[in-house]
Write an enzyme that holds these catalytic residues in place. Structure first.
Site, PDB file in Angstrom:
ATOM      1  N   THR A  95       3.845  19.203  41.690  1.00 57.34           N
ATOM      2  CA  THR A  95       5.247  19.261  42.113  1.00 57.34           C
ATOM      3  C   THR A  95       5.329  19.526  43.617  1.00 57.34           C
ATOM      4  O   THR A  95       6.260  19.066  44.279  1.00 57.34           O
ATOM      5  CB  THR A  95       6.032  20.324  41.328  1.00 57.34           C
ATOM      6  OG1 THR A  95       5.359  21.565  41.425  1.00 57.34           O
ATOM      7  CG2 THR A  95       6.180  19.925  39.875  1.00 57.34           C
TER       8      THR A  95
ATOM      9  N   PHE B 143      19.952  19.015  47.605  1.00 59.35           N
ATOM     10  CA  PHE B 143      19.572  19.047  49.030  1.00 59.35           C
ATOM     11  C   PHE B 143      20.419  20.009  49.845  1.00 59.35           C
ATOM     12  O   PHE B 143      20.539  19.853  51.060  1.00 59.35           O
ATOM     13  CB  PHE B 143      19.629  17.628  49.634  1.00 59.35           C
ATOM     14  CG  PHE B 143      18.974  16.589  48.788  1.00 59.35           C
ATOM     15  CD1 PHE B 143      17.612  16.662  48.534  1.00 59.35           C
ATOM     16  CD2 PHE B 143      19.705  15.559  48.214  1.00 59.35           C
ATOM     17  CE1 PHE B 143      16.998  15.722  47.733  1.00 59.35           C
ATOM     18  CE2 PHE B 143      19.092  14.625  47.405  1.00 59.35           C
ATOM     19  CZ  PHE B 143      17.733  14.710  47.171  1.00 59.35           C
TER      20      PHE B 143
ATOM     21  N   ILE C  14      -1.043  26.837  47.525  1.00 57.98           N
ATOM     22  CA  ILE C  14      -0.220  25.876  46.798  1.00 57.98           C
ATOM     23  C   ILE C  14      -0.251  26.265  45.326  1.00 57.98           C
ATOM     24  O   ILE C  14      -1.295  26.287  44.681  1.00 57.98           O
ATOM     25  CB  ILE C  14      -0.743  24.443  47.013  1.00 57.98           C
ATOM     26  CG1 ILE C  14      -0.660  24.078  48.502  1.00 57.98           C
ATOM     27  CG2 ILE C  14       0.043  23.445  46.166  1.00 57.98           C
ATOM     28  CD1 ILE C  14       0.720  24.238  49.139  1.00 57.98           C
TER      29      ILE C  14
ATOM     30  N   GLN D  74       7.299  17.204  46.170  1.00 53.95           N
ATOM     31  CA  GLN D  74       8.327  17.753  47.045  1.00 53.95           C
ATOM     32  C   GLN D  74       8.091  17.328  48.493  1.00 53.95           C
ATOM     33  O   GLN D  74       9.026  16.982  49.212  1.00 53.95           O
ATOM     34  CB  GLN D  74       8.323  19.285  46.930  1.00 53.95           C
ATOM     35  CG  GLN D  74       9.574  19.902  47.493  1.00 53.95           C
ATOM     36  CD  GLN D  74       9.641  21.394  47.274  1.00 53.95           C
ATOM     37  OE1 GLN D  74       8.634  22.045  47.008  1.00 53.95           O
ATOM     38  NE2 GLN D  74      10.822  21.944  47.380  1.00 53.95           N
TER      39      GLN D  74
ATOM     40  N   GLY E 121      10.062  23.379  50.644  1.00 52.09           N
ATOM     41  CA  GLY E 121      11.182  22.435  50.526  1.00 52.09           C
ATOM     42  C   GLY E 121      11.673  21.919  51.856  1.00 52.09           C
ATOM     43  O   GLY E 121      11.937  20.729  52.010  1.00 52.09           O
ATOM     44  N   GLU E 122      11.813  22.796  52.835  1.00 49.16           N
ATOM     45  CA  GLU E 122      12.399  22.377  54.114  1.00 49.16           C
ATOM     46  C   GLU E 122      11.347  21.714  55.012  1.00 49.16           C
ATOM     47  O   GLU E 122      11.614  20.676  55.612  1.00 49.16           O
ATOM     48  CB  GLU E 122      13.022  23.573  54.851  1.00 49.16           C
ATOM     49  CG  GLU E 122      13.631  24.654  53.969  1.00 49.16           C
ATOM     50  CD  GLU E 122      14.902  24.249  53.253  1.00 49.16           C
ATOM     51  OE1 GLU E 122      15.604  23.358  53.747  1.00 49.16           O
ATOM     52  OE2 GLU E 122      15.181  24.832  52.183  1.00 49.16           O
TER      53      GLU E 122
ATOM     54  N   LYS F 253       3.894  30.110  50.670  1.00 50.84           N
ATOM     55  CA  LYS F 253       5.041  30.024  51.574  1.00 50.84           C
ATOM     56  C   LYS F 253       5.853  28.792  51.142  1.00 50.84           C
ATOM     57  O   LYS F 253       5.325  27.891  50.510  1.00 50.84           O
ATOM     58  CB  LYS F 253       4.576  29.871  53.029  1.00 50.84           C
ATOM     59  CG  LYS F 253       3.676  31.013  53.509  1.00 50.84           C
ATOM     60  CD  LYS F 253       3.449  31.008  55.022  1.00 50.84           C
ATOM     61  CE  LYS F 253       2.442  29.984  55.479  1.00 50.84           C
ATOM     62  NZ  LYS F 253       2.065  30.134  56.916  1.00 50.84           N
ATOM     63  N   GLY F 254       7.125  28.779  51.500  1.00 51.80           N
ATOM     64  CA  GLY F 254       8.015  27.727  50.996  1.00 51.80           C
ATOM     65  C   GLY F 254       7.682  26.349  51.530  1.00 51.80           C
ATOM     66  O   GLY F 254       7.092  26.187  52.597  1.00 51.80           O
TER      67      GLY F 254
END
Lengths: 747, 327
Positions: free
Chosen positions: A641, A245, A636, A645, A711-712, A708-709
């Protein structure tokens, strides 16, 4: 309209996590689990004061304890050449002088390591560590942000100048306005896997480490800097990471300590942090006090926005994050001012934690938006749509892609937003009050360089190599998915090798960049590989080479597990084995670096989180009924996953909203809940159904896949959605996280 | 954690002898609390005497009493059919405690012997009169969100963390102990003590006395029982406040009432005044609210835990409503 927003149903079935079985069966090896011959064990002893100097440190009893090989303190430690030069072994994370372990007798924070005890067994080193006794010269410490606010100052450098668009005070004269303060406590990352390292000096100038890191190359550079060694003399392994994290984005003093220790005893050394040390020695999300001033016209058009944040950092470094930046671009608003300040306290330097800055900032901004919507008697969704930023108002650039309105629609439908009442406290159910809330998240869609080495074997097996590692999101699965699609190969024919500095360079896992960077590199590598195959297929002697056709292009070829065939005529085909044999090749190897280019677009991922919850006013209990997280993250790439996430981020966000709070007793400068019994994170029983919805529209500019990301943005915006739902349920506005039940009890 | 010797015993006599002859020896059963305390250096026994093999696991009913062996696992007691039938409140309280994994290790005797969860007790760099008499109470003017509102002293405001013990005090259990001077029985409500001037003493056991069993008298509380635990998350969290209710309903009236409270005092707390008030009355929310007011007499907050003064009575009322809802 709606159906085309969801994942294309014609896509192949999403693949399972490729390392899932290894992880759940315990065969995936984490840093502390490697078996190294003749390994010794280390334990760090921490300072019991928060500021001052070590007057004396008595290690005699520890040295004499059974099995002890060494006790290292500032008095006997070899001074690292990198330290003496004053170089930053952890650059570029923070400005300042990183903590130099065993360098001198200065104490900057409670539990700062003052000794490393090393013994031949874990039990013996634990016992011996209790025998190290230090005397201190105490100096008054400061750990309280609130009582030190007058010391707040802007961080060094032009990036932290006040941001100003239009007039700062515009919100004050708006028809409808609010001005409020929001509080965020210290949160700790605390992944399941603690900080752990095994350090082995192969020779005087060759080092191998297994360590918990989000970037093996960054660890390699950091250790190289500290010891003034060429990075290539250091091998860093971290194939599997048990969550991080953000906690493992820099090399911490404990890792340097282990490397110092291993050198001293001339044996491999394992050092694993205790859970308590995970609270005190490896960073945290900083305590932050924010002020928002927000004003709008009577019909709900934003007039002005002021966002100020003051966060803590350590006494020795300036750690900064983009707490206020989200206010500059999330909504169309002509007058925006942001200010960001730091207060130095006696605490370990913070470190980026999932959705760094934005998670904290969005709690303030998205709470304030909800407050103003309430004042305006507008539906908070409607209010946001009225102020939708059609282009980036900060950078004055068009968005590369933005589907926030689609997220609003998807999420509102799924959560049942139409059942939400405009007036708070309007939906009692028995003894409970039901409420709905939402919050928006955003995070830059970055891409960095990555190099992939691919090797295609005669039997159609493809090996992909990159030094990037996986702290949990499923990097290997993503890479496999991209390659399988591009090469027409089944998943089981693809093998990913990762998490080691001997492999081709890859990025650190952080900032939601890996799919964009490494995924794109896999894509580009597969394209290059197909071109090479086409070149081989074009050669004389190949069944594709005919009197008429001398050049075959990749787009003419059908790529499959068994080999290639001509799209126009599937009878024209060759196996990889034959193709390679015809060209005298054992396998087809290719290494390719891939990176993005500057684009005249503003690139962000967006998320919108919806929460339905109920509050029991007599006892203050909160029960989350339903969470819907919607993401605009371009294409995506790996559906399963990606969903996981997003779910994980939602759970983290619920923890941030409802539970997480590292409490420091300022009289002593010590945390008092530095363990998992007292520092709460959600358990399964706290988490309801979390629905994840993706817009799944390709971004034309981020990378060839259009992703595009994620995680955040999985976490950014969840906490305000909870706070806003609590308000809708009860009419109580909680501006101080976490929202614990004592804040909601009514008599 | 320091190195220690380890001895396994199979008879209560051997267990008692091993402790009486060595001042630095300590018993270990499930170890779900002791191991943490040893890891943190709060206690540092030089010898551990493992009593998990003692023949004290039996749960049995005889003509006039019900007996639960001290080494019976929390999970076994909670799931025991006889317990669920005869003393459902005990099963509910046990299941509200800890996590399934911990209940699978923890014993009945160990549950009673667990130490407070006061953070100042666990951090050996902090003052704590319970850990180090005379060093002061860190919680009194410190972070005291979890702390006592009843029966505290200026030496200690810690609470007993058990859920099981709240049920046992409510059900008028008796503790059977054996020691150097032979066997004796201690009423459950006298087993744990208030801190007073001696916060280092959690209970009234003498050195070398081993809990062998807990006995429960015959009781009519089979149906109108409830255990309500208010905590900061849904599982694996200690009670901020918990309330145990056992009522014998006869003809629409509360014939017998038992009320206990957890998370509020140095010992599991019994609310006798409220019980007396409720006895003989018909259940209703105003009556419950009046009882809750009586129960909270003498309650005192220390800052962070002031919310318990509101949470306590509201929890009592909710637990009484839930217990009497099933008629």
């Amino acid at each position: 309209m709606r159906n085309d927003l969801f994942l294309d149903k014609n896509e192949p079935v999403p693949i399972d996590r490729v390392d899932g079985k290894a992880k759940v069966t315990g065969t995936a090896t984490y840093s502390a689990e490697y078996k190294v011959q003749n390994m010794a064990y280390g334990v760090l002893v921490g300072s019991t004061i928060a500021k001052g100097r070590i007057r004396t440190i008595d290690i005699k009893a520890a040295e004499k304890a059974p099995g002890v090989l060494a006790v290292i303190t500032y008095e006997n430690a070899a001074k690292l050449p990198g330290y003496q030069a004053g170089k930053d072994p952890a650059k570029p994370q923070a400005t300042g002088q990183p903590l130099r372990i065993f360098y001198d007798n200065e104490i900057f924070y409670y539990d700062q390591p003052i000794a490393l005890v090393i013994a031949d067994t874990f039990e013996r080193v634990l016992s011996a560590a209790r025998l190290v006794k230090a005397q201190y010269e105490k100096v008054a410490h400061e750990t309280d942000l609130e009582t030190n606010l007058e010391k707040a100052k802007r961080p060094t450098g032009p990036r932290f100048e006040d941001y100003k668009r239009g007039e700062s005070d515009a919100y004050k004269s708006a028809a409808v306005k609010i001005e409020q303060q929001y509080y965020h406590p210290i949160e700790v990352h605390n992944p399941m896997e603690p900080g752990s390292i095994i350090a082995t000096w192969e020779s005087d100038d060759k080092l191998t480490v297994y360590t918990k890191t989000q970037g093996v190359e960054s660890t390699q550079r950091s250790i190289g800097d500290a010891f003034k060694m060429p990075p290539e003399n250091i091998t860093v392994n971290a194939e599997h990471v048990g969550g991080a994290f953000g906690m493992a984005l820099r090399t911490w003093p404990y890792e340097i300590a282990a490397v110092i220790g291993a050198k001293k005893i001339k044996r491999p050394l394992k050092l694993v942090l205790h859970r308590e040390q995970m609270f005190t020695n490896v960073g945290h999300r900083p305590e932050t006090i924010q002020k928002i001033g927000l004003g709008a016209t009577a019909d709900g058009k934003l007039v002005g926005l002021l966002h100020e944040a003051t966060a803590e950092t350590s006494a020795y470094e300036e750690f900064t994050e983009a707490t206020v930046n989200i206010s500059r671009f999330l909504y169309a608003c002509p007058n925006v001012t942001t200010r960001y300040k730091l207060v130095h306290l006696n605490i370990c330097t913070p470190i980026w934690m999932r959705g760094p800055g934005e998670a904290t900032g969005s709690f303030a901004l998205e709470s304030a938006m909800d407050e103003l919507a309430h004042e305006l008697k507008l539906d908070p969704l409607d209010f946001r749509i009225r102020n939708h930023a059609d282009s980036d108002p900060e950078k004055n650039l068009p968005w590369s892609s933005k589907f926030v309105k689609e997220c609003y629609q998807l999420g509102a439908d799924r959560i049942g937003w139409k059942d939400r009442k405009l007036a708070p406290r309007s939906r009692p159910e028995g003894d409970w009050l039901v409420g709905y809330g939402m919050g928006t998240g955003a995070f830059g869609a970055f891409r960095s360089a990555a190099t992939i080495k691919a090797e295609l074997a005669p039997d159609g097996k493809l090996i992909l190599q990159c030094s990037v590692n996986d702290m949990g999101p499923g990097t290997a699965t993503m890479m496999t998915t991209v390659a399988a699609k591009e090469m027409g190969l089944p998943v089981n024919k693809i093998k990913v090798e990762m998490g080691n500095t001997t492999l081709p360079p890859g990025p650190t896992q952080g900032g939601s960049t890996v799919t964009s960077s490494v995924g794109a590199a896999v894509y580009d590598t597969c394209v290059a590989l197909k071109e090479q195959i086409a070149v081989l297929a074009s050669k004389e002697g190949s069944p594709f080479h005919t009197a008429e056709v001398h050049v075959i292009k990749p787009e003419d070829i059908e790529f499959s597990e068994s080999g290639i065939s001509l799209k126009k005529d599937s009878g024209v085909k060759v196996s990889y084995a034959d193709l390679l044999k015809q060209n005298g090749l054992a396998s087809l190897e290719l290494t390719k670096e891939s990176k993005g280019s500057q684009q005249p677009y503003s690139m962000y991922s967006f998320s919108v989180h919806f929460v339905k919850l109920r509050v029991h006013p007599a006892t203050g209990r909160i029960k989350i009924d339903h969470v819907v997280s919607c993401a605009d993250a371009g294409t995506i790439v790996s559906q399963k996953t990606a969903e996981s996430q997003m779910m994980g981020g939602a759970v983290g966000g619920l923890g941030m909203a409802l539970m997480e709070d590292m409490v420091v007793d300022h009289r002593f400068g010590r945390p008092i809940n530095n363990n998992f019994a007292d520092y709460h994170v959600p358990v399964n029983a706290d988490i309801p159904a979390v629905d994840v919805l993706f817009v799944n529209k390709k971004d034309p500019f981020t990378n060839p896949m259009g992703s595009k990301g994620l995680g955040e943005i999985a976490l950014v915006g969840v906490a305000p959605a909870v706070a806003n739902a609590v308000f809708n349920a009860t009419g109580k506005r909680i501006r101080s996280l976490p929202i614990t039940l004592d804040k909601l009890i009514e008599t | 954690m320091i190195n220690f010797d380890y001895l396994r015993v199979t008879t209560p006599k051997a267990a008692v002898d091993a402790i009486v002859t060595n001042r630095n020896a300590q018993w270990i059963a499930g170890g779900t609390n002791l191991i943490d305390l040893m890891k943190k250096g709060v206690v540092e026994p030089q010898k551990l005497v493992d009593i998990t093999n003692l023949p004290l696991k039996e749960i049995k009913k005889t003509s006039n009493k019900f007996s639960i062996g001290a080494m019976a696992l929390n999970s076994d007691v909670a799931d025991n059919e006889l317990v669920q039938k005869e003393y459902p409140l005990l099963s509910l309280a046990l299941k509200a405690g800890a996590s399934q994994q911990l209940r699978n290790m923890a014993t009945v005797g160990g549950n009673m012997m667990q130490r407070t969860r006061c953070p100042y007790f666990y951090n050996i760099d902090m003052p704590c009169n319970k850990r180090q008499p005379g060093s002061g109470c860190g919680a009194l003017k410190g972070f005291n969100r979890m702390h006592a509102i009843f029966g505290a002293s200026d030496k200690c405001i810690a609470v007993h963390p058990s859920d099981m013990c709240v049920a046992l005090v409510t059900l008028d259990a008796t503790v059977v102990v054996t020691g150097p001077k032979g066997e004796r029985r201690i009423p459950f409500q006298d087993f744990h003590r208030l801190p007073g001037e001696l916060p280092q003493k959690d209970n009234t056991l003498e050195r070398g006395e081993l809990i062998t069993a807990v006995e429960l008298p015959d009781q009519p509380f089979k149906k109108n029982v409830h255990y309500l635990k208010i905590r900061d998350r849904s599982s694996y969290a200690f009670a901020l406040v918990s309330v145990a209710v056992a009522i014998d309903m006869q003809n629409g009236k509360m014939n017998q009432v038992r009320l206990g409270m957890g998370g509020v005092a140095h010992k599991p707390w019994r609310l006798k005044e409220a019980e007396n008030f409720l006895t003989g009355k018909a259940p209703s929310e105003p009556v419950f609210r009046e009882a809750a007011k009586l129960a909270m007499r003498g309650a005192k907050g220390y800052g962070h835990n002031n919310f318990k003064l509101k949470l306590g009575p509201n929890t009592i009322v909710e637990a009484l409503i839930k217990a009497t809802a099933t008629s």
